[in-house]
Design an enzyme around this catalytic site. Structure first.
Site, mmCIF file in Angstrom:
data_model
loop_
_atom_site.group_PDB
_atom_site.id
_atom_site.type_symbol
_atom_site.label_atom_id
_atom_site.label_comp_id
_atom_site.label_asym_id
_atom_site.label_seq_id
_atom_site.Cartn_x
_atom_site.Cartn_y
_atom_site.Cartn_z
ATOM 1 N N TYR A 41 7.479 6.260 -23.454
ATOM 2 C CA TYR A 41 7.188 6.262 -24.883
ATOM 3 C C TYR A 41 6.066 7.225 -25.244
ATOM 4 O O TYR A 41 5.993 7.699 -26.379
ATOM 5 C CB TYR A 41 6.758 4.866 -25.344
ATOM 6 C CG TYR A 41 7.879 3.923 -25.696
ATOM 7 C CD1 TYR A 41 8.802 3.530 -24.741
ATOM 8 C CD2 TYR A 41 7.987 3.408 -26.973
ATOM 9 C CE1 TYR A 41 9.811 2.647 -25.058
ATOM 10 C CE2 TYR A 41 8.990 2.517 -27.303
ATOM 11 C CZ TYR A 41 9.904 2.146 -26.344
ATOM 12 O OH TYR A 41 10.896 1.269 -26.666
ATOM 13 N N LYS A 55 12.796 0.199 -11.465
ATOM 14 C CA LYS A 55 13.964 0.947 -10.969
ATOM 15 C C LYS A 55 13.470 1.751 -9.766
ATOM 16 O O LYS A 55 13.581 2.986 -9.709
ATOM 17 C CB LYS A 55 14.513 1.846 -12.103
ATOM 18 C CG LYS A 55 15.839 2.526 -11.815
ATOM 19 C CD LYS A 55 17.035 1.587 -11.785
ATOM 20 C CE LYS A 55 18.290 2.332 -11.336
ATOM 21 N NZ LYS A 55 19.448 1.429 -11.151
ATOM 22 N N ASP A 89 18.671 -3.098 -13.659
ATOM 23 C CA ASP A 89 20.096 -3.368 -13.921
ATOM 24 C C ASP A 89 20.454 -4.785 -13.460
ATOM 25 O O ASP A 89 21.127 -5.540 -14.175
ATOM 26 C CB ASP A 89 21.011 -2.295 -13.303
ATOM 27 C CG ASP A 89 20.659 -1.937 -11.867
ATOM 28 O OD1 ASP A 89 19.637 -2.437 -11.354
ATOM 29 O OD2 ASP A 89 21.413 -1.157 -11.245
ATOM 30 N N ASP A 137 11.237 -3.339 -23.603
ATOM 31 C CA ASP A 137 11.846 -3.272 -24.934
ATOM 32 C C ASP A 137 13.286 -3.756 -24.861
ATOM 33 O O ASP A 137 13.717 -4.615 -25.636
ATOM 34 C CB ASP A 137 11.790 -1.820 -25.441
ATOM 35 C CG ASP A 137 12.453 -1.667 -26.792
ATOM 36 O OD1 ASP A 137 12.190 -2.506 -27.678
ATOM 37 O OD2 ASP A 137 13.248 -0.728 -26.960
ATOM 38 N N ASP A 150 15.046 -7.750 -26.087
ATOM 39 C CA ASP A 150 16.126 -7.959 -27.058
ATOM 40 C C ASP A 150 17.249 -8.785 -26.426
ATOM 41 O O ASP A 150 17.815 -9.684 -27.060
ATOM 42 C CB ASP A 150 16.707 -6.616 -27.541
ATOM 43 C CG ASP A 150 16.009 -6.090 -28.796
ATOM 44 O OD1 ASP A 150 14.790 -6.317 -28.934
ATOM 45 O OD2 ASP A 150 16.673 -5.442 -29.631
HETATM 46 C C1 IPM Z 1 9.973 -2.962 -30.671
HETATM 47 C C2 IPM Z 1 10.642 -1.760 -31.276
HETATM 48 C C3 IPM Z 1 9.762 -0.536 -31.115
HETATM 49 C C4 IPM Z 1 9.644 -0.269 -29.622
HETATM 50 C C5 IPM Z 1 10.218 0.732 -31.843
HETATM 51 C C6 IPM Z 1 10.522 0.472 -33.278
HETATM 52 C C7 IPM Z 1 9.201 1.820 -31.704
HETATM 53 O O1 IPM Z 1 11.905 -1.569 -30.748
HETATM 54 O O2 IPM Z 1 8.857 -3.297 -31.075
HETATM 55 O O3 IPM Z 1 10.576 -3.605 -29.804
HETATM 56 O O4 IPM Z 1 10.525 0.357 -29.025
HETATM 57 O O5 IPM Z 1 8.632 -0.681 -29.043
HETATM 58 MN MN MN Z 2 12.588 -3.233 -29.509
#
Ligand code: IPM
Ligand code: MN
Ligand code: NAD
Length: 364
Positions: free
Chosen positions: A137, A182, A214, A238, A242
């Site tokens: 990032y 990884k 993975d 990240d 999710d």
């Molecule tokens: C999160 C988001 C951010 C990230 C983006 C919007 C920069 O996806 O907070 O999870 O990747 O950290």
């Molecule tokens: Mn995110």
């Protein structure tokens, strides 16, 4: 005690409103002396100031006790010279928020909300400890017409400090850290693995194991109970968070705390984004934003109020009404009001009801 509120874009303002309402209630009830001020951030700030993180917003955030954020981004800014997301990355970096804590849990009796089979989902309780200010990032970028690159760089101290956060968190949980990397391919991951093994020596009471990312992605949905604390780098964290959020039934459920090393403010935000597809409809789930507000209270040292708010969120989640992401018909504002009432009931109860601690809290 200034709390800076950055509603941001899309559903950001909709989900932060009930979270702030709960914080106001906590402050009034406990005499916590919280004062709230809103600032422009993200796409909204691009529109008004030409930049996603205006100097005034950054200055207010730096000197705040804590920052509560909704979400940033949306299709109308996707081609902006500096995107809203860049403002978020800059804010994390400027505040030194290297530790991102993202707890997720399948509540007892609520297994049916999970897309996983109930016997697989039951009892899942995972804390993702995501490194937030390093890796791909923040590495040097290059872009040409035919070539582009993003450098993934990690240093030993960066890995050490986030590893300590994970091991300390595991001590207060079930004593297990799974480091996700990884290391079969990436040099940064090989370093990550060596450093986590070194740090683990200081925590003989915590068990450490390693998974490739993975395999971790698979194990999360085949056997989520195998995880306690997941320690991982910025991008893997990240993606996996999710995936993890979906296990409980919706990404709208997850809150997070981003913490630094000093005594500067933490940043508290739901894990989800600005959800442009449902923005403005008052149907987003504010649970993640409210969970983030509970973590904010915890970080400010108001543990009892934090616990009561986390418990109230659970009360309202059990009793309904439910938002659309969980198959219900409740509005964002309606569910928010239900949580606020459950919170009020908890605060007014003569004997504090035993409740789970809001995860996270304190400095990293
Ligand atoms: C999160 C988001 C951010 C990230 C983006 C919007 C920069 O996806 O907070 O999870 O990747 O950290
Ligand atoms: Mn995110
Ligand atoms: P998203 O998280 O915004 O949405 C993904 C899906 O989840 C959508 O279908 C959305 O409707 C749903 N969803 C998200 N939050 C919800 C909630 N609270 N209640 C119910 N449903 C919810 O991810 P995306 O669509 O990939 O990204 C949209 C924008 O948000 C992009 O600009 C992205 O960069 C940005 N983003 C910002 C943050 C942040 O501010 N921390 C995080 C992730 C994405």
């Amino acid at each position: 005690m200034r709390v800076v509120v950055l509603p941001g874009d899309g559903v950001g303002p909709e989900v932060t409103a009930p979270a702030v309402a709960c914080l106001r209630l906590a402050s009034a009830h406990g005499g916590l002396g919280l004062a709230f001020e809103e600032h422009d951030f993200g796409g909204a700030a691009i529109d008004r100031h030409g930049a996603p993180l205006p100097a005034e917003t950054l200055a207010a955030s730096r000197t705040a006790a804590a920052v509560l954020l909704g979400a940033v981004g949306g299709p109308c800014w996707d081609e902006a010279r500096v995107r809203p997301e860049a403002g978020l990355l800059a804010l994390r970096r400027e505040l030194g928020l290297f530790a991102n804590l993202r707890p997720a849990r399948v509540m007892e009796g609520m297994e049916a909300l999970s897309p996983l089979r109930a016997d697989i989902a039951a009892g899942a309780d995972v804390l993702v400890v995501r490194e937030l200010t390093g890796g791909i990032y923040f590495g040097e970028r290059m872009v040409g017409r035919e070539r582009a690159s993003d450098l993934c760089l990690y240093t030993r101290p960066e890995i050490e400090r986030i590893a300590h956060v994970a091991f300390r968190a595991a001590r207060g949980r079930r004593g297990r850290v799974t480091s996700v990397d990884k290391a079969n391919v990436l040099e940064t991951s090989k370093l990550w693995r060596r450093v986590t093994i070194d740090v683990a020596a200081e925590y003989p009471d915590v068990e450490l194991d390693h998974l490739y990312v993975d395999a971790a992605a698979m194990a999360l949905i085949t056997n989520p109970r195998r995880f306690d604390v997941i320690l991982t780098e910025n991008m893997f964290g990240d993606i996996l968070s999710d995936e993890l959020s979906a296990i409980g039934g919706s990404i709208g459920l997850l809150g997070s705390a981003s913490l630094g090393a000093g005594d500067g403010p933490g940043l508290f935000e739901p894990v989800h984004g600005s959800a442009p597809d449902i923005a403005g409809l008052d149907i987003a789930n504010p649970a993640g934003a409210i969970a983030s507000a509970a973590m904010l209270l915890d970080a400010l040292g108001h543990e009892a109020h934090a616990r009561a708010l986390a418990a109230a969120l659970e009360d309202a989640s059990r009793a309904g009404p439910r938002t659309a992401d969980l198959g219900g018909g409740a509005r964002c504002s309606e569910f928010g009001a239900a949580v606020r009432e459950a919170f009020r009931a908890r605060l007014d109860a003569p004997v504090p009801v035993k409740a789970r601690s809001a995860a996270g809290g304190g400095r990293a």
